[in-house]
Design a protein around this motif. Structure first.
Motif, PDB file in Angstrom:
ATOM      1  N   GLY A 248     -19.142   2.825  25.629  1.00 41.76           N
ATOM      2  CA  GLY A 248     -19.138   3.917  26.599  1.00 41.76           C
ATOM      3  C   GLY A 248     -18.407   5.103  26.012  1.00 41.76           C
ATOM      4  O   GLY A 248     -18.199   5.185  24.795  1.00 41.76           O
ATOM      5  N   GLY A 249     -18.013   6.030  26.882  1.00 37.45           N
ATOM      6  CA  GLY A 249     -17.341   7.202  26.357  1.00 37.45           C
ATOM      7  C   GLY A 249     -16.691   8.056  27.415  1.00 37.45           C
ATOM      8  O   GLY A 249     -16.868   7.844  28.623  1.00 37.45           O
ATOM      9  N   TYR A 250     -15.934   9.020  26.927  1.00 39.24           N
ATOM     10  CA  TYR A 250     -15.220   9.978  27.769  1.00 39.24           C
ATOM     11  C   TYR A 250     -15.608  11.380  27.325  1.00 39.24           C
ATOM     12  O   TYR A 250     -15.539  11.705  26.133  1.00 39.24           O
ATOM     13  N   LEU A 251     -16.007  12.213  28.266  1.00 38.49           N
ATOM     14  CA  LEU A 251     -16.365  13.595  27.998  1.00 38.49           C
ATOM     15  C   LEU A 251     -15.326  14.509  28.627  1.00 38.49           C
ATOM     16  O   LEU A 251     -15.132  14.495  29.846  1.00 38.49           O
ATOM     17  N   LEU A 252     -14.637  15.298  27.781  1.00 32.08           N
ATOM     18  CA  LEU A 252     -13.727  16.333  28.278  1.00 32.08           C
ATOM     19  C   LEU A 252     -14.522  17.625  28.382  1.00 32.08           C
ATOM     20  O   LEU A 252     -14.965  18.165  27.359  1.00 32.08           O
ATOM     21  N   SER A 253     -14.714  18.103  29.586  1.00 30.95           N
ATOM     22  CA  SER A 253     -15.562  19.285  29.762  1.00 30.95           C
ATOM     23  C   SER A 253     -14.987  20.191  30.835  1.00 30.95           C
ATOM     24  O   SER A 253     -14.863  19.785  32.000  1.00 30.95           O
ATOM     25  N   ASP A 254     -14.629  21.403  30.418  1.00 29.29           N
ATOM     26  CA  ASP A 254     -14.026  22.359  31.341  1.00 29.29           C
ATOM     27  C   ASP A 254     -14.043  23.719  30.654  1.00 29.29           C
ATOM     28  O   ASP A 254     -13.794  23.806  29.445  1.00 29.29           O
ATOM     29  N   ARG A 255     -14.300  24.787  31.391  1.00 28.55           N
ATOM     30  CA  ARG A 255     -14.273  26.119  30.800  1.00 28.55           C
ATOM     31  C   ARG A 255     -12.888  26.436  30.222  1.00 28.55           C
ATOM     32  O   ARG A 255     -12.759  27.273  29.336  1.00 28.55           O
ATOM     33  N   LYS A 256     -11.870  25.761  30.697  1.00 27.72           N
ATOM     34  CA  LYS A 256     -10.515  26.011  30.197  1.00 27.72           C
ATOM     35  C   LYS A 256     -10.342  25.565  28.747  1.00 27.72           C
ATOM     36  O   LYS A 256      -9.393  25.970  28.082  1.00 27.72           O
ATOM     37  N   PHE A 257     -11.252  24.708  28.261  1.00 24.01           N
ATOM     38  CA  PHE A 257     -11.189  24.272  26.866  1.00 24.01           C
ATOM     39  C   PHE A 257     -11.925  25.233  25.924  1.00 24.01           C
ATOM     40  O   PHE A 257     -11.824  25.104  24.708  1.00 24.01           O
TER      41      PHE A 257
END
Length: 292
Positions: free
Chosen positions: A87-96
């Protein structure tokens, strides 16, 4: 029996720099990722293979991908699942957005504190930056030992790994305690291909924002009802960061100038396979110090 390992592979979806055009950069000096085809960073695939081999060797171990990027970055998590990841983890945010290596490693380290893996594996560097900084910076921020330029994990011991490093003038074998960060060279084993059965099983895996965007569709309903089809997606607030260290404001690297380098052919010679012509060319190249 060895204790199962909780392994996280740091991976990046990168622009395919083989197809760079005039729209490759934004006016702010950052990569215009929307204008370029996206691929799985090549050395991160080597890292994924190293992690999967550890999973195969230690029963009960798991491998998850951690990536930071826009919604479409979930594609490389699915790709990894097709190859053997759990599986996985997605870090997604305009702040990045607009993060350099310092801001990227900070955001990843915040997520890794929440995940708490036994081993973090990453490619040596990404082809869109060629800095080789993110892996070592993550190790520093987490206070973990690190092994860079890894080519092969030779032995798994209780609480440590024995790793072969490929250096410029030879090889080195080191033992590293766990938890640790390991960055992997392109000279390591190539990643295994996608498995047809896993493609059929995981092709409908979706991140949270993808489920929301496709709400009401059969694919979204299937993913929402099936835990193994759900890719974890975190916004900045979910990993409890200091927001002044994220994105452009947390990135001290500033692009001052961009130049396109174009190689132009001034003259050309056509040669036959005759020994005399080849010998004449070699003499000319040596005289001009192009060779030798």
């Amino acid at each position: 029996m060895k204790k199962p390992l909780k392994i996280v592979v740091l991976a990046k979806q990168v622009p395919d720099t083989r197809n760079v055009g005039k729209d490759a950069m934004t006016p702010e000096g950052t990569v215009n990722r929307a204008a370029l085809p996206a691929i799985f960073n090549p050395e991160d695939l080597n890292a994924l293979e190293a992690a999967l081999r550890l999973k195969d060797a230690v029963e009960g171990s798991t491998v998850h991908i951690l990536t930071m990027g826009p919604q479409r970055a979930a594609d490389i998590i699915r790709d990894a699942m097709f190859r053997g990841a759990d599986g996985g983890y997605l870090l997604s945010d305009r702040k990045f957005a607009g993060s350099d290596t310092l801001a990227t490693s900070y955001a990843l380290s915040c997520a890794l504190r929440r995940i708490a893996p036994d081993l973090i594996v990453a490619g040596r560097q990404a082809i869109d930056g060629d800095t080789a900084q993110v892996g070592p910076q993550v190790a520093e921020k987490l206070g973990l030992p690190q092994v860079t330029y890894a080519e092969e994990v030779l032995e798994i011991r209780e609480g440590s790994l024995v790793v072969k490093r490929r250096l410029e003038h030879g090889v080195e074998t080191v033992e590293c305690p766990l938890p640790a960060v390991v960055t992997v060279n392109a000279s390591a084993a190539e990643c295994r291909p996608r498995n047809a059965k896993r493609v059929m099983k995981y092709k409908y895996a979706l991140a949270g924002s993808e489920i929301a965007a496709a709400a009401g569709s059969p694919a979204a309903e299937r993913a929402a009802a099936t835990p193994y089809l759900q890719i974890v997606e975190w916004a900045a607030a979910d990993v409890d960061p200091d927001e002044t260290q994220l994105g452009l404001q947390g990135s001290p690297t500033k692009v001052k100038k961009i130049e396109n380098v174009v190689f132009a052919v001034k003259e050309a010679k056509r040669l036959t396979a005759a020994d005399a012509e080849i010998e004449s060319l070699m003499v000319e190249l040596i005289a001009s110090h192009t060779l030798g």
